[in-house]
Structures are given as structure tokens and as C-alpha cells.
Design a protein around this motif. Structure first.
Motif, PDB file in Angstrom:
ATOM      1  N   PRO A  13       0.823  -1.217   0.000  1.00 29.10           N
ATOM      2  CA  PRO A  13       0.000   0.000   0.000  1.00 29.10           C
ATOM      3  C   PRO A  13       0.855   1.265   0.000  1.00 29.10           C
ATOM      4  O   PRO A  13       1.950   1.298   0.565  1.00 29.10           O
ATOM      5  CB  PRO A  13      -0.819  -0.114   1.282  1.00 29.10           C
ATOM      6  CG  PRO A  13       0.000  -0.996   2.175  1.00 29.10           C
ATOM      7  CD  PRO A  13       0.683  -1.971   1.254  1.00 29.10           C
ATOM      8  N   THR A  14       0.319   2.295  -0.628  1.00 29.25           N
ATOM      9  CA  THR A  14       0.991   3.596  -0.673  1.00 29.25           C
ATOM     10  C   THR A  14       0.516   4.503   0.451  1.00 29.25           C
ATOM     11  O   THR A  14       1.282   5.279   1.005  1.00 29.25           O
ATOM     12  CB  THR A  14       0.721   4.283  -2.030  1.00 29.25           C
ATOM     13  OG1 THR A  14       1.131   3.413  -3.079  1.00 29.25           O
ATOM     14  CG2 THR A  14       1.467   5.596  -2.144  1.00 29.25           C
ATOM     15  N   VAL A  15      -0.785   4.407   0.756  1.00 28.86           N
ATOM     16  CA  VAL A  15      -1.395   5.247   1.797  1.00 28.86           C
ATOM     17  C   VAL A  15      -2.154   4.339   2.754  1.00 28.86           C
ATOM     18  O   VAL A  15      -2.843   3.408   2.317  1.00 28.86           O
ATOM     19  CB  VAL A  15      -2.347   6.300   1.189  1.00 28.86           C
ATOM     20  CG1 VAL A  15      -2.937   7.189   2.289  1.00 28.86           C
ATOM     21  CG2 VAL A  15      -1.622   7.151   0.146  1.00 28.86           C
ATOM     22  N   VAL A  16      -2.043   4.629   4.061  1.00 29.71           N
ATOM     23  CA  VAL A  16      -2.754   3.867   5.091  1.00 29.71           C
ATOM     24  C   VAL A  16      -3.630   4.826   5.896  1.00 29.71           C
ATOM     25  O   VAL A  16      -3.156   5.865   6.362  1.00 29.71           O
ATOM     26  CB  VAL A  16      -1.777   3.141   6.035  1.00 29.71           C
ATOM     27  CG1 VAL A  16      -2.527   2.531   7.222  1.00 29.71           C
ATOM     28  CG2 VAL A  16      -1.009   2.055   5.290  1.00 29.71           C
ATOM     29  N   PHE A  17      -4.902   4.470   6.040  1.00 28.64           N
ATOM     30  CA  PHE A  17      -5.806   5.193   6.919  1.00 28.64           C
ATOM     31  C   PHE A  17      -6.128   4.261   8.093  1.00 28.64           C
ATOM     32  O   PHE A  17      -6.724   3.199   7.901  1.00 28.64           O
ATOM     33  CB  PHE A  17      -7.097   5.579   6.192  1.00 28.64           C
ATOM     34  CG  PHE A  17      -6.904   6.653   5.149  1.00 28.64           C
ATOM     35  CD1 PHE A  17      -6.967   7.993   5.492  1.00 28.64           C
ATOM     36  CD2 PHE A  17      -6.649   6.313   3.826  1.00 28.64           C
ATOM     37  CE1 PHE A  17      -6.788   8.982   4.543  1.00 28.64           C
ATOM     38  CE2 PHE A  17      -6.461   7.290   2.863  1.00 28.64           C
ATOM     39  CZ  PHE A  17      -6.531   8.637   3.229  1.00 28.64           C
ATOM     40  N   HIS A  18      -5.728   4.685   9.287  1.00 36.77           N
ATOM     41  CA  HIS A  18      -5.873   3.841  10.473  1.00 36.77           C
ATOM     42  C   HIS A  18      -7.119   4.260  11.252  1.00 36.77           C
ATOM     43  O   HIS A  18      -7.090   5.201  12.050  1.00 36.77           O
ATOM     44  CB  HIS A  18      -4.625   3.965  11.339  1.00 36.77           C
ATOM     45  CG  HIS A  18      -4.646   3.127  12.575  1.00 36.77           C
ATOM     46  ND1 HIS A  18      -5.324   1.920  12.655  1.00 36.77           N
ATOM     47  CD2 HIS A  18      -4.079   3.320  13.812  1.00 36.77           C
ATOM     48  CE1 HIS A  18      -5.168   1.409  13.866  1.00 36.77           C
ATOM     49  NE2 HIS A  18      -4.424   2.235  14.588  1.00 36.77           N
ATOM     50  N   ALA A  19      -8.225   3.547  11.011  1.00 41.49           N
ATOM     51  CA  ALA A  19      -9.498   3.859  11.671  1.00 41.49           C
ATOM     52  C   ALA A  19      -9.868   2.828  12.729  1.00 41.49           C
ATOM     53  O   ALA A  19     -10.857   3.008  13.440  1.00 41.49           O
ATOM     54  CB  ALA A  19     -10.615   3.954  10.633  1.00 41.49           C
ATOM     55  N   ALA A  20      -9.104   1.740  12.837  1.00 39.65           N
ATOM     56  CA  ALA A  20      -9.428   0.694  13.808  1.00 39.65           C
ATOM     57  C   ALA A  20      -9.122   1.170  15.220  1.00 39.65           C
ATOM     58  O   ALA A  20      -8.021   1.652  15.493  1.00 39.65           O
ATOM     59  CB  ALA A  20      -8.630  -0.572  13.494  1.00 39.65           C
ATOM     60  N   ALA A  21     -10.102   1.067  16.098  1.00 39.58           N
ATOM     61  CA  ALA A  21      -9.899   1.493  17.489  1.00 39.58           C
ATOM     62  C   ALA A  21     -11.080   1.056  18.339  1.00 39.58           C
ATOM     63  O   ALA A  21     -12.182   0.838  17.831  1.00 39.58           O
ATOM     64  CB  ALA A  21      -9.732   3.011  17.565  1.00 39.58           C
ATOM     65  N   TYR A  22     -10.810   0.938  19.635  1.00 38.61           N
ATOM     66  CA  TYR A  22     -11.897   0.835  20.604  1.00 38.61           C
ATOM     67  C   TYR A  22     -12.248   2.265  21.001  1.00 38.61           C
ATOM     68  O   TYR A  22     -11.383   3.033  21.416  1.00 38.61           O
ATOM     69  CB  TYR A  22     -11.460   0.045  21.839  1.00 38.61           C
ATOM     70  CG  TYR A  22     -11.270  -1.438  21.597  1.00 38.61           C
ATOM     71  CD1 TYR A  22     -12.047  -2.118  20.659  1.00 38.61           C
ATOM     72  CD2 TYR A  22     -10.327  -2.165  22.312  1.00 38.61           C
ATOM     73  CE1 TYR A  22     -11.881  -3.472  20.441  1.00 38.61           C
ATOM     74  CE2 TYR A  22     -10.148  -3.527  22.096  1.00 38.61           C
ATOM     75  CZ  TYR A  22     -10.931  -4.172  21.157  1.00 38.61           C
ATOM     76  OH  TYR A  22     -10.757  -5.529  20.942  1.00 38.61           O
ATOM     77  N   LYS A  23     -13.537   2.626  20.920  1.00 40.20           N
ATOM     78  CA  LYS A  23     -13.897   4.034  21.098  1.00 40.20           C
ATOM     79  C   LYS A  23     -15.002   4.267  22.132  1.00 40.20           C
ATOM     80  O   LYS A  23     -15.314   5.417  22.440  1.00 40.20           O
ATOM     81  CB  LYS A  23     -14.339   4.630  19.759  1.00 40.20           C
ATOM     82  CG  LYS A  23     -15.590   3.969  19.178  1.00 40.20           C
ATOM     83  CD  LYS A  23     -15.984   4.614  17.861  1.00 40.20           C
ATOM     84  CE  LYS A  23     -17.288   4.026  17.334  1.00 40.20           C
ATOM     85  NZ  LYS A  23     -17.726   4.672  16.088  1.00 40.20           N
ATOM     86  N   HIS A  24     -15.610   3.218  22.660  1.00 44.40           N
ATOM     87  CA  HIS A  24     -16.726   3.407  23.581  1.00 44.40           C
ATOM     88  C   HIS A  24     -16.189   3.728  24.979  1.00 44.40           C
ATOM     89  O   HIS A  24     -15.548   2.892  25.626  1.00 44.40           O
ATOM     90  CB  HIS A  24     -17.595   2.154  23.626  1.00 44.40           C
ATOM     91  CG  HIS A  24     -18.952   2.376  24.210  1.00 44.40           C
ATOM     92  ND1 HIS A  24     -19.179   2.336  25.569  1.00 44.40           N
ATOM     93  CD2 HIS A  24     -20.136   2.679  23.630  1.00 44.40           C
ATOM     94  CE1 HIS A  24     -20.454   2.574  25.806  1.00 44.40           C
ATOM     95  NE2 HIS A  24     -21.063   2.788  24.648  1.00 44.40           N
ATOM     96  N   VAL A  25     -16.454   4.952  25.442  1.00 46.30           N
ATOM     97  CA  VAL A  25     -15.836   5.445  26.677  1.00 46.30           C
ATOM     98  C   VAL A  25     -16.173   4.591  27.894  1.00 46.30           C
ATOM     99  O   VAL A  25     -15.259   4.073  28.564  1.00 46.30           O
ATOM    100  CB  VAL A  25     -16.210   6.925  26.908  1.00 46.30           C
ATOM    101  CG1 VAL A  25     -15.752   7.380  28.298  1.00 46.30           C
ATOM    102  CG2 VAL A  25     -15.575   7.795  25.838  1.00 46.30           C
TER     103      VAL A  25
END
Length: 640
Positions: free
Chosen positions: A358-370
Motif C-alpha cells: 500500500p501507498t497510503v494507510v488510513f488507520h481507523a481501527a480502534a476501541y472508542k466506547h468510553v
């Protein structure tokens, strides 16, 4: 079949106009001689119509008069008819006089003929369109629902024009915000008064629906209109969004229910499409968390820029399956890979990066529920949000990825909860790795020049786990809606806007060497209780139907969010919806020290995690005790 049908209609129209030429000339002579045409003039007319009618018909054809359909005859068609008739009116007499043809042609006929021809040709088309639209046989409009349109601008006028042909709606009046247009008729519909007079006109006209056609109206104006409709018990509708209208996906007449996005009152995002084409077109793009709300919308937005290949990386099997089903149907021409994996799994990431480069990586994986991350899962939040970012970023550097975009959150600013603090640590990890990449003697390959970009934004309307789906579910059950505190507020934006600004920030990142933190313009914060009230009204209900109950702040929850700390200076960028923060920079030494501590830890308890965060995140403040006390005080509100 369709082509032959259109050809047949064009032929009929041509024959009609040919006959219209003969009728126009004949009646011009009749009017000139009071319906008693002398014999010699009759003979001359009959003799010369043999060449005059074909000549004028040929002029009509050469001007493309038969490319359109009569059913959609409009002002441009009438203009074209006027032009062709005028040309014929000039050419025919010119030929007669220049060639000295034996034609008895009174001057009155020269002027009468084009007027009559224009009347016959234009009138026939307008009458046919009126007949096809049912205006002759549905004058009473008994089956069309009466509706009032709010707005008197161009959008409202275009809506009235399109609804004039609708079998479902009859616009009975317009209400606007300017007194200058009161009493005026816009496309045949009268401007009845001001928007504030809606209750009186609803009662007088007995309408059950109101269409809000004010795309430039403020958030407060939209909310006030919605509140009036709710109080009156009428259904509020609106037009498609500005973005859908501009893209051509929808037309003004495709009215729909009012959504929460409409009440945000936010201007559309203007993207640097040329720059984004340079960043994304023909490139291999990898998105982690591709099955989530933000990740999947990023994938949709990226598709508009024709990537060479899209790699969708996701841990949740069902989420990846769902996005696969959607994308294979919508984008069959684009090469895609649907990959299951964990961002903490270095071996799996290396395998994927080796294969797809890959040339570009978008990192959207996360635990987000406070609250979920605050109790029982604090260490898992650290592992996924911090270690996962570190492992993914290192693999990206090793494989010479050009851009690495970390999607962060406003909860990372002065965090009071584990989730926010873990996202702040992820930001710091990326900033430290950026320094390592820029260092002359780094441990990574010399060819690696990965640029890290960090993007912060607030809550996204309708995203998985957000307050909107929860409220919707509570309303469906008949209530009550639970709100933690009457004054709690959050920044909100639509998923589409958030994804577009992530792409724009990804493009702009790197101008200061990388590691910049971009902050989105989130507009004004919205009180959660106001959001709940809006949802109740949007469904045509009242607060008597659906109660609102206050439950007290949850562990780690703040009354309001911030976009930057006191130590971060926010500076504008060339894009009006993106700012950049100048925060303190961590370095390789900090990162080495942190990772040395992190990797040696066993599974820490929640309290141990919170204690450790006070050391590694200077802005972090553990306010659990204060918030719990406040929650107990707030709970007493429900008794009043």
C-alpha cells in the motif's frame, strides 16, 4: 425500440410544423383580406406554398427543433422556436424579392405569418405538455396533498416548478423570511407571509405537510421551523442535501424526511480534488477498521478517486462480510481485497503489506466506547489503541508507505477517561515515530520516508455505538430517552463530512515535516438533550409521548469536549474547515522508554492502567471520584 419510438415522435412533430406553416400563411392572407381573399392572391399563394412550406420546414429541422420531446417543452424550446420562425420570416421574403419571384405578397402578411406560426407551434407544444401532466382533467387536484413550502429563494422556486408536475403534491403557498416578496407569485404560487405565520396558514388551509426548502438557513432557523411543525402536528419534510443536488444523485423534487444532519446547518466540504487525485488515484490504499462507520465511509469516499486497489482490513468477520457485499455490488470495476486481521498482529500485517504494497494507510481501527473501556477493559483499550497503532505504524514505515493517517478524537484532548488517554498516546506514538523517520540514523530503511498525519474530530452522527442509534432504539420502545446530564454537550458532524475532511487532512499533512495534528471545524457544540428533543420532533412525537430521564455522568465522561489543550496553539490552514495544532513533540527517547515499559507489563487492572496514564499522558486527569459525586447530584433531577 426506444430509438424508433423517438424517431416516430420526431416525424409526427415535423409533419405538424409543416402543416403549421401552410395554416399560418393561409390565415395571414385571410386576416389581411377580411376572410375574402381575391382569386389572384389565392392562386399565387397556392402556387408558392409548394416551395415555401418545405423551405421553412427545412429551416426548422436544421435548427434541431425535433431533438426534444413535447412532453418536456420549456422556455428554451420556445426560444428555439422563436429563433427558427424569425429566420424563416427573413429568408422567405428575401428569396422572393432577390429572385423576383411572381408572388403577390402584402406587407401585412410578412408580419402576420411569423406571429401566427409562433402561436401555432409554441401553443401546440404547451397544450400537449399540459395534457400529459394532467392539468386538464385534474383541475380540482382532489388526490394531491396540499403542502406549504418554507422558503422563497431559487431552491424553493425550483421545487415549486417540479412539484407542479407531481401527482402527489399541490403547493398551496409559500412562506419566506423577507417581507419584500409578500403577495408575489412565484411560478404561479403566492407568497402568503412570513415563516412565523405558519400556524395561522396551516389552520386556514388545512395542510398536513410542510416542506423546508431553505438550504442556506442557519441551524437555529431549521430547528425553529421543525419545532413549529411539531407543535402544529404537521409532517415536516425537506429537500435533498446540497451535496446530493450538486452531484446529480437527486433532484429538488425528491423530498424526504428531515434528518439530524439537516439541523446541523453545516456548509458542504470543498475538497482539493486535484490534490486528492494525486494522493489516491492509481494507488493502493489500505484502511484498517474498514467495516466500521468511519472506515467504511472512507472507503466509499476514496472510490470516487479511482484507486488502483483498495485493501479493507478488519477484525470483525461480519462487518467485513457486510462491506464486501456492498462494495462488490457498487464498485465491480475496482480491485479490492477484503482482509481479516488484527492490527496488533505484526506477522499478519507484514504478510498483507508484502502482498499489496500500500501507498497510503488510513488507520481507523480502534476501541472508542468510553464507559466500556473505562471498566473491565482498560488494558484492552491500551493494547488495541496504542500497541495496535505502534505495530501498524512500524510495519508501514518498514514497507515505505508514503502517508499514514491516524484517525483520532477530541476525547484525546485533556482526557479524563482511558479511551481518550489511549488515543492521545496513539497520537504521541505517531509523532515520536515521525521524529525517528526524519532522523538521519534511524533503525528503519533509508528509503522509508513515511509521513504521519493525525486527524481529530468529535462525535459522528449515526456511527456505530453513538448516541443516535441508542436514542432511536429507546424511542422505538416508547421511551424513556436516557441522558446523563442536562448540560452535557458534544461536537457533531456527519459521517460523510468527517470522511471527506480526513482525506483532505491526509493530503495536507507533511508540510511541516509530518506528525501534525489536524483539528476539524466542528461548529458549535450541541447539547445532548437538545439532540434528544430533535429526534422526538423528527418522528412527529412530543416530550409528553417520549420522556427524557437524566441518569448522571458515567465514569470518565466529561460535560464538554475540547479541540486542543492549553499548551496547543491552533493555527488556520488554507482549508477553512481544518486547523493545525502545534503541540509539544515527543522524541525517540520517549518512545523507547514508553515501549520498554509497555511491553514488560502483565495484564494490568483498570486502576493500574489509570495510574500509569497519569505518568505517560501529562494532560490526563482521573476525575472518576468527582464525576461520580456529580452523577449522584444530577440523579436528583429526575425527581423534579
Amino acid at each position: 425500440m426506444i430509438a424508433s419510438k423517438i424517431h416516430k415522435r420526431s416525424l409526427i412533430a415535423f409533419i405538424h410544423d409543416f402543416i403549421a406553416v401552410i395554416i399560418a400563411w393561409w390565415f395571414a392572407y385571410l386576416f389581411r383580406f377580411n376572410f375574402e381573399i381575391p382569386a389572384d392572391f389565392q392562386a399565387s399563394l397556392k402556387e408558392n406554398l409548394v416551395w415555401i412550406a418545405p423551405t421553412q420546414a427545412a429551416i426548422f429541422y436544421s435548427f434541431g427543433l425535433y431533438r426534444g420531446l413535447w412532453r418536456y417543452a420549456s422556455l428554451p424550446d420556445l426560444k428555439r422556436i422563436l429563433l427558427t420562425v424569425t429566420c424563416g420570416a427573413v429568408i422567405v421574403p428575401f428569396v422572393i424579392f432577390m429572385l423576383k419571384l411572381p408572388v403577390l405578397l402584402p406587407r401585412a402578411v410578412i408580419f402576420l405569418t411569423p406571429l401566427l406560426l409562433l402561436l401555432i407551434m409554441g401553443g401546440s407544444r404547451i397544450l400537449y405538455r399540459s395534457w400529459k401532466e394532467g392539468r386538464f382533467y385534474s383541475l380540482k387536484n382532489s388526490e394531491r396533498k396540499p403542502v406549504i413550502v418554507l422558503g422563497t429563494g431559487n431552491t424553493a422556486i425550483n421545487l415549486v416548478k417540479e412539484l407542479d408536475r407531481s401527482p402527489d403534491w399541490q403547493v398551496v403557498g409559500l412562506l419566506g423570511g423577507s417581507p419584500k416578496k409578500l403577495g408575489a407569485r412565484l411560478h404561479g404560487v403566492r407568497v402568503l407571509g412570513m415563516i412565523s405565520q405558519l400556524p395561522a396558514w396551516v389552520a386556514k388551509l388545512g395542510v398536513g405537510h410542510v416542506i423546508i426548502a431553505m438550504p442556506s438557513a442557519s441551524q437555529n432557523e431549521r430547528r425553529q421551523a421543525l419545532e413549529m411543525c411539531a407543535e402544529l402536528g404537521v409532517k415536516a419534510l425537506t429537500i435533498p442535501s446540497y451535496a446530493d443536488l450538486v452531484s446529480g444523485k437527486m433532484t429538488v423534487s425528491q423530498i424526504r424526511n428531515v434528518e439530524l444532519d439537516d439541523l446541523l446547518g453545516r456548509a458542504p466540504v470543498v475538497l482539493d480534488t486535484k490534490g486528492l487525485h494525486d494522493l489516491l488515484t492509481g494507488k493502493t490504499i489500505l484502511i484498517t477498521g474498514a467495516g466500521g462507520s468511519i472506515g467504511s465511509e472512507l472507503c466509499r469516499q476514496i472510490m470516487a478517486f479511482n484507486p488502483r486497489q483498495l485493501v479493507l482490513f478488519e477484525l470483525n468477520e461480519f462487518a467485513l462480510y457486510a462491506i464486501q457485499e456492498e462494495f462488490l455490488l457498487k464498485f465491480p470495476a475496482v480491485s479490492m481485497a477484503f482482509v481479516i486481521g488484527d492490527v496488533k498482529d505484526r506477522a499478519r500485517l507484514s504478510q498483507v503489506f508484502d502482498k499489496y504494497q500500500p501507498t497510503v494507510v488510513f488507520h481507523a481501527a480502534a476501541y472508542k466506547h468510553v464507559p466500556l473501556m473505562e471498566n473491565e477493559n482498560a488494558w484492552q483499550a491500551m493494547l488495541n489503541n496504542v500497541m495496535g497503532t505502534y505495530v501498524l505504524a512500524e510495519v508501514a514505515i518498514e514497507h515505505a508507505v508514503e502517508k499514514f493517517v491516524l484517525i483520532s478524537t477530541d476525547k484525546a484532548v485533556n482526557p479524563t477517561n482511558v479511551m481518550g488517554a489511549s488515543k492521545r498516546l496513539a497520537e504521541m506514538v505517531c509523532q515520536a515515530l515521525q521524529q525517528s523517520v526524519l532522523h538521519a540514523e534511524n533503525k528503519y530503511t533509508a528509503s522509508s520516508k513515511t509521513c504521519f498525519v493525525i486527524v481529530r474530530f468529535g462525535n459522528v452522527l449515526g456511527s456505530t455505538g453513538s448516541v443516535i442509534p441508542k436514542f432511536r432504539e429507546q424511542i422505538a420502545k416508547g421511551g424513556p430517552i436516557t441522558v446523563t446530564h442536562p448540560e452535557i454537550s458534544r461536537y457533531f458532524m456527519s459521517i460523510q463530512e468527517a470522511a471527506q475532511l480526513v482525506l483532505q487532512a491526509g493530503l495536507m499533512g507533511g508540510v511541516k515535516g509530518g506528525g501534525e495534528i489536524f483539528v476539524m471545524d466542528m461548529g458549535d457544540p450541541v447539547r445532548i438533550v437538545d439532540l434528544a428533543k430533535d429526534m422526538i420532533r423528527l418522528l412527529g412525537l412530543t416530550e409528553e409521548d417520549i420522556k427524557i430521564v437524566y441518569t448522571g455522568l458515567r465514569p470518565g465522561e466529561k460535560l464538554y469536549e475540547e479541540l486542543a489543550t492549553e499548551n496547543e496553539n491552533i493555527l488556520p490552514t488554507q482549508h477553512k474547515k481544518l486547523s493545525i495544532t502545534l503541540s509539544y513533540q515527543v522524541d525517540e527517547q520517549w518512545l523507547a522508554s514508553f515501549m520498554d515499559w509497555f511491553t514488560k507489563q502483565p495484564v494490568l487492572k483498570d486502576e493500574e492502567v489509570r495510574w500509569a496514564l497519569t505518568k505517560w499522558v501529562p494532560e490526563y486527569s482521573n476525575k472518576r471520584t468527582d464525576e461520580q459525586n456529580l452523577s449522584e447530584q444530577v440523579a436528583t433531577l429526575n425527581t423534579h
